[in-house]
Design a protein around this motif. Structure first.
Motif, PDB file in Angstrom:
ATOM      1  N   THR A 150       0.827  -1.204   0.000  1.00 58.10           N
ATOM      2  CA  THR A 150       0.000   0.000   0.000  1.00 58.10           C
ATOM      3  C   THR A 150       0.864   1.257   0.000  1.00 58.10           C
ATOM      4  OG1 THR A 150      -0.203  -0.158   2.399  1.00 58.10           O
ATOM      5  CG2 THR A 150      -1.995  -1.080   1.090  1.00 58.10           C
ATOM      6  N   PHE A 151       2.099   1.150   0.498  1.00 58.58           N
ATOM      7  CA  PHE A 151       3.031   2.275   0.404  1.00 58.58           C
ATOM      8  C   PHE A 151       3.267   2.588  -1.074  1.00 58.58           C
ATOM      9  CE2 PHE A 151       7.436   4.053   1.305  1.00 58.58           C
ATOM     10  CZ  PHE A 151       6.941   5.186   1.888  1.00 58.58           C
ATOM     11  N   GLY A 152       3.480   1.533  -1.856  1.00 59.10           N
ATOM     12  CA  GLY A 152       3.644   1.711  -3.296  1.00 59.10           C
ATOM     13  C   GLY A 152       2.400   2.305  -3.929  1.00 59.10           C
ATOM     14  N   ILE A 153       1.234   1.773  -3.528  1.00 58.71           N
ATOM     15  CA  ILE A 153      -0.029   2.274  -4.090  1.00 58.71           C
ATOM     16  C   ILE A 153      -0.179   3.764  -3.786  1.00 58.71           C
ATOM     17  CG2 ILE A 153      -2.551   2.065  -3.993  1.00 58.71           C
ATOM     18  CD1 ILE A 153      -2.152  -0.908  -3.351  1.00 58.71           C
ATOM     19  N   SER A 154       0.262   4.168  -2.578  1.00 55.16           N
ATOM     20  CA  SER A 154       0.111   5.581  -2.218  1.00 55.16           C
ATOM     21  C   SER A 154       0.919   6.470  -3.170  1.00 55.16           C
ATOM     22  CB  SER A 154       0.501   5.821  -0.761  1.00 55.16           C
ATOM     23  OG  SER A 154       1.895   5.826  -0.606  1.00 55.16           O
ATOM     24  N   PHE A 155       2.126   6.026  -3.546  1.00 56.19           N
ATOM     25  CA  PHE A 155       2.918   6.825  -4.494  1.00 56.19           C
ATOM     26  C   PHE A 155       2.220   6.913  -5.836  1.00 56.19           C
ATOM     27  CE2 PHE A 155       6.608   5.800  -1.743  1.00 56.19           C
ATOM     28  CZ  PHE A 155       6.966   7.101  -1.491  1.00 56.19           C
ATOM     29  N   PHE A 156       1.685   5.766  -6.248  1.00 53.41           N
ATOM     30  CA  PHE A 156       0.989   5.733  -7.526  1.00 53.41           C
ATOM     31  C   PHE A 156      -0.172   6.732  -7.518  1.00 53.41           C
ATOM     32  CE2 PHE A 156      -2.460   3.999 -10.104  1.00 53.41           C
ATOM     33  CZ  PHE A 156      -1.843   3.940 -11.338  1.00 53.41           C
ATOM     34  N   LEU A 157      -0.958   6.700  -6.431  1.00 54.03           N
ATOM     35  CA  LEU A 157      -2.121   7.594  -6.362  1.00 54.03           C
ATOM     36  C   LEU A 157      -1.696   9.061  -6.319  1.00 54.03           C
ATOM     37  CD1 LEU A 157      -4.481   5.628  -3.933  1.00 54.03           C
ATOM     38  CD2 LEU A 157      -4.707   5.914  -6.402  1.00 54.03           C
ATOM     39  N   VAL A 158      -0.600   9.347  -5.597  1.00 54.38           N
ATOM     40  CA  VAL A 158      -0.111  10.741  -5.579  1.00 54.38           C
ATOM     41  C   VAL A 158       0.233  11.171  -7.000  1.00 54.38           C
ATOM     42  CG1 VAL A 158       1.772  12.246  -4.845  1.00 54.38           C
ATOM     43  CG2 VAL A 158       0.695  10.726  -3.190  1.00 54.38           C
ATOM     44  N   GLY A 159       0.907  10.275  -7.725  1.00 52.80           N
ATOM     45  CA  GLY A 159       1.281  10.592  -9.103  1.00 52.80           C
ATOM     46  C   GLY A 159       0.064  10.890  -9.965  1.00 52.80           C
ATOM     47  N   VAL A 160      -0.962  10.057  -9.815  1.00 51.85           N
ATOM     48  CA  VAL A 160      -2.186  10.258 -10.590  1.00 51.85           C
ATOM     49  C   VAL A 160      -2.816  11.612 -10.243  1.00 51.85           C
ATOM     50  CG1 VAL A 160      -4.557   9.451 -10.898  1.00 51.85           C
ATOM     51  CG2 VAL A 160      -2.668   7.806 -10.887  1.00 51.85           C
ATOM     52  N   MET A 161      -2.867  11.908  -8.932  1.00 54.44           N
ATOM     53  CA  MET A 161      -3.527  13.163  -8.524  1.00 54.44           C
ATOM     54  C   MET A 161      -2.733  14.383  -8.950  1.00 54.44           C
ATOM     55  SD  MET A 161      -5.352  12.413  -4.899  1.00 54.44           S
ATOM     56  CE  MET A 161      -4.005  11.598  -4.089  1.00 54.44           C
ATOM     57  N   VAL A 162      -1.400  14.285  -8.878  1.00 53.20           N
ATOM     58  CA  VAL A 162      -0.578  15.413  -9.321  1.00 53.20           C
ATOM     59  C   VAL A 162      -0.862  15.712 -10.790  1.00 53.20           C
ATOM     60  CG1 VAL A 162       1.784  16.076  -9.896  1.00 53.20           C
ATOM     61  CG2 VAL A 162       1.259  15.213  -7.624  1.00 53.20           C
ATOM     62  N   SER A 163      -1.048  14.647 -11.579  1.00 52.57           N
ATOM     63  CA  SER A 163      -1.311  14.877 -13.002  1.00 52.57           C
ATOM     64  C   SER A 163      -2.703  15.478 -13.209  1.00 52.57           C
ATOM     65  CB  SER A 163      -1.159  13.580 -13.787  1.00 52.57           C
ATOM     66  OG  SER A 163      -2.201  12.697 -13.446  1.00 52.57           O
TER      67      SER A 163
END
Lengths: 287, 400
Positions: A101-114
């Motif tokens: 889920t730590f990895g998932i959190s980075f992924f989601l941050v990336g999506v939201m930043v975009s």
């Protein structure tokens, strides 16, 4: 009176942050470090709907909750169930789920930043309400009332209904629950999805009075973690009471002593709970 | 999907921002940039820095690029995300210098990051035209790092701007001498509050409420209730974006009746005006611009047209100007020669969207706006150092 009311409202907001994680960690045993990002996604949805379509966050709630439920369910099914299957012990599942889920959190941050890198900030119900000799913000009041409603509904459902009992059974012991014919896998997925929905709802409501951005999820994950551990893992009552205590203490310290010491106070009571009641206020002790 | 695939997926998302492509006939001139694409400062970076880089690249490449060695070469940005983490930042700068071998660098966002990266810029002799860096250590820093330049003013300059604004309002009889002051408890807020405590007292103001609050405080209502109870004539907050928004909202809810209300960073953001509408008419904040010069009007229009959003009313224009300084210096030298460019910046004047920029012997440009005020949907400078074009501040009339 100022302190009590403001403190309860802040506690209500904290309860919104913590209830979802409590379901996910308490029942599905997934220590979801992407919890804060799900919350921010809810906030982003509310912001976007408000700014683009003038849609009230209270309406967005109704759309966001089922979407977050489905999204979290899919996340559990596709990404987390393999970990559950292969985990030999609860400890191993915790470590694996933290990493995943730590990895998932980075992924989601990336999506939201975009989607939106700037702050999500808008004004909704930013009007004063005079009650019991003090002034509070209407948006905080609404959020706390909805938190109370969600918390109450969850509590009644978990303690009075058959499926609720099954969820509690899984929380206490997945092995024993399986032996009495409960589909542990399905219940875990359901609890995880429900937790995600509650978290996203919280995000919608919190975005009405806190300025969020794509990266602020981690702050909420940390707060939720503290509250869940303070309250006792898997106990909705504990999470709500811990959230209220945290809100009251922070507000009391800010008002009576110094606003600079709120963080110190929050961690001091967290430490006190860990020292004197490590299983949390309502925890069952180590099974 | 396993963990590694996640890492790859998130890296892909991060990298998708990383390249501003341009059709390239000539070998491009590479500009390194370490940005906060995520983390606590990402919101500010996205408002003030990134759109200006996009605008600048588009404009320069629209002309065919920078004129060096007698021909036009396009510019290319090589960008990394540091997650607003100083250690990651330094690593990324190192990588840009030693592996990507970029020709120049553009300045990072935030005082701490500019100062933290200064030694490594100095080692590789990159000129560093800092913008969002406000400190009272300018002379010491530029003595140590002669390639470093400052454009947005000093801590003292900013506090003086606020003091003078309050003084003006006091002499007009708008406010009395009671000031409530709060600050965010981190380097930025603590330094400004420290300087302000002295300057306000020297100017004869009486600080009736003086508190700090931790970064990320979710509920600032106790702070605002405390400030209100002190019955101030003016309210000053040395605040960051989330708390500038939150304090303003709380002031509306508590109906804090002051004739001067100041919040620091983000007051100049278009989102601040967007969020509060007419309620913030007369609010004071850090920055401000003169929106009426032709250069500024043209800049604001181009920014809107190219990036789809409005620039802020403070460091946006200065950041664009710093890119113009770099651009004019490179073309002035006519070669990709970092030491010559640094020398050129020291000794020349540059025409930019905020007017002429010229650096003093401490590599400091003493021309900046320090306090702005919301007037009819624009955030207009009411105090400045060396600009001379700010207007007189007026009283704030309630929150409507």
């Amino acid at each position: 009176m100022d302190v009590v009311i403001s403190g309860l409202l802040l506690g209500g907001a904290y309860a919104l942050v913590a209830m979802g994680l409590n379901l996910q960690y308490g029942v599905a045993r997934i220590m979801n470090l992407a919890n804060g990002e799900i919350l921010i996604l809810g906030g982003l949805a509310a912001f976007w709907a408000f700014v683009s379509f003038g849609l009230s966050p209270l309406l967005t709630l109704v759309i966001v909750a089922p979407l977050a439920f489905i999204g979290s369910w899919a996340m559990y099914r596709l990404l987390l169930r393999p970990l559950v299957r292969r985990a030999k012990s609860r400890g191993q599942l915790e470590v694996d789920s933290i990493l995943a889920t730590f990895g998932i959190s980075f992924f989601l941050v990336g999506v939201m930043v975009s989607l939106r890198a700037e702050y999500f900030t808008y004004s909704f119900l930013a009007t004063p309400v005079h009650m019991l000799g003090t002034t509070v913000a209407a948006n905080r009041l609404v959020a706390a009332l909805i938190a109370a409603a969600i918390g109450g509904a969850l509590y009644v459902w978990l303690n009075r209904s058959r499926p609720g009992m099954a969820v509690r059974a899984v929380a206490v012991s997945p092995e024993a629950a399986g032996l009495v014919g409960i589909d542990v896998d399905r219940i875990s997925a359901f609890a995880f999805a429900l937790g995600g929905a509650v978290t996203a709802l919280g995000g919608c409501l919190i975005s009405t009075f806190v300025t969020l951005d794509a990266s602020s999820g981690v702050i909420f994950t940390m707060k939720a973690l503290i509250i869940v551990i303070m309250g006792g893992v898997g106990d909705i009552r504990g999470a709500i009471i811990a959230a209220l205590i945290l809100g009251l203490v922070e507000t009391a310290v800010a008002t009576i002593i110094d606003p600079g010491l709120t963080l110190v106070a929050a961690y001091a009571i967290f430490l006190a709970v860990l020292l004197f009641r490590p299983q949390g206020l309502f925890g069952q002790g180590n099974a | 999907m396993n963990r590694r695939n996640f890492a790859i997926a998130s890296a892909a998302v991060a990298l998708s921002f990383a390249f501003a492509e341009a059709p390239q006939a000539q070998e491009p001139i590479k500009f390194g940039m370490v940005a906060h694409l995520s983390g606590p400062l990402a919101g500010g970076e996205a408002v003030t820095h990134l759109p200006n880089v996009q605008l600048w690249v588009e404009e320069v490449n629209g002309r065919g690029g920078l004129m060096v060695d007698g021909k036009r070469r396009p510019v290319e940005i090589v960008q990394y995300d540091d997650k607003t983490n100083p250690a990651e930042h330094i690593k990324a700068v190192q990588r840009l210098a030693s592996q990507d071998e970029v020709d120049f660098m553009i300045a990072p966002y935030g005082t701490g990051f500019n100062i933290a990266a200064a030694p490594i810029y100095a080692r590789y002799k990159y000129p560093l035209v800092a913008v969002t860096a406000i400190t009272d250590e300018i002379h010491e820093l530029t003595a140590k790092f002669p390639n470093m330049f400052f454009t947005l003013g000093s801590t003292s300059g900013f506090v003086e701007g606020v003091t003078n604004t309050l003084k003006t309002l006091q002499s007009k009889g708008v406010i009395g001498d009671k000031v409530a002051m709060v600050n965010v408890a981190d380097a930025f807020g603590i330094e400004l509050a420290g300087v302000a405590r002295e300057k306000f007292k020297e100017a004869g103001f009486n600080i009736v409420y003086d508190k700090s609050y931790p970064l990320g405080t979710p509920d600032l209502s106790p702070v605002m209730k405390g400030a209100k109870a002190a019955a101030p004539d003016a309210f000053v907050a040395w605040s960051y974006p989330p708390d500038s928004f939150a304090l303003t909202e709380q002031a509306i809810i508590e109906d804090l009746d002051v004739k001067a209300f100041y919040t620091a960073v983000a007051t100049a953001f278009p989102a601040y005006g967007g969020k509060f509408g007419n309620a913030i008419e007369g609010n004071l904040g850090a920055g401000g611009v003169n929106p009426n010069t032709d250069a500024m009007k043209a800049y604001r229009k181009r920014h809107q047209d190219v990036t789809g959003k409005a620039p802020d009313y403070w460091a946006s224009a200065t950041y664009y100007s710093a890119l113009q300084v770099l651009e004019q210096a490179i073309e002035g030298v006519g070669k990709v020669d970092r030491e010559a460019v640094t020398q050129h910046i020291k000794t020349n004047a540059f025409e930019t969207v905020i007017g002429t920029i010229r650096f003093d012997k401490h590599n400091n440009s003493e021309r900046y706006w320090s306090v702005g005020q919301w007037r009819g949907g624009q955030f207009v400078a009411v105090a400045d150092t060396g600009m001379g074009d700010s207007v007189a501040p007026v009283a704030k009339k309630g929150w409507k």
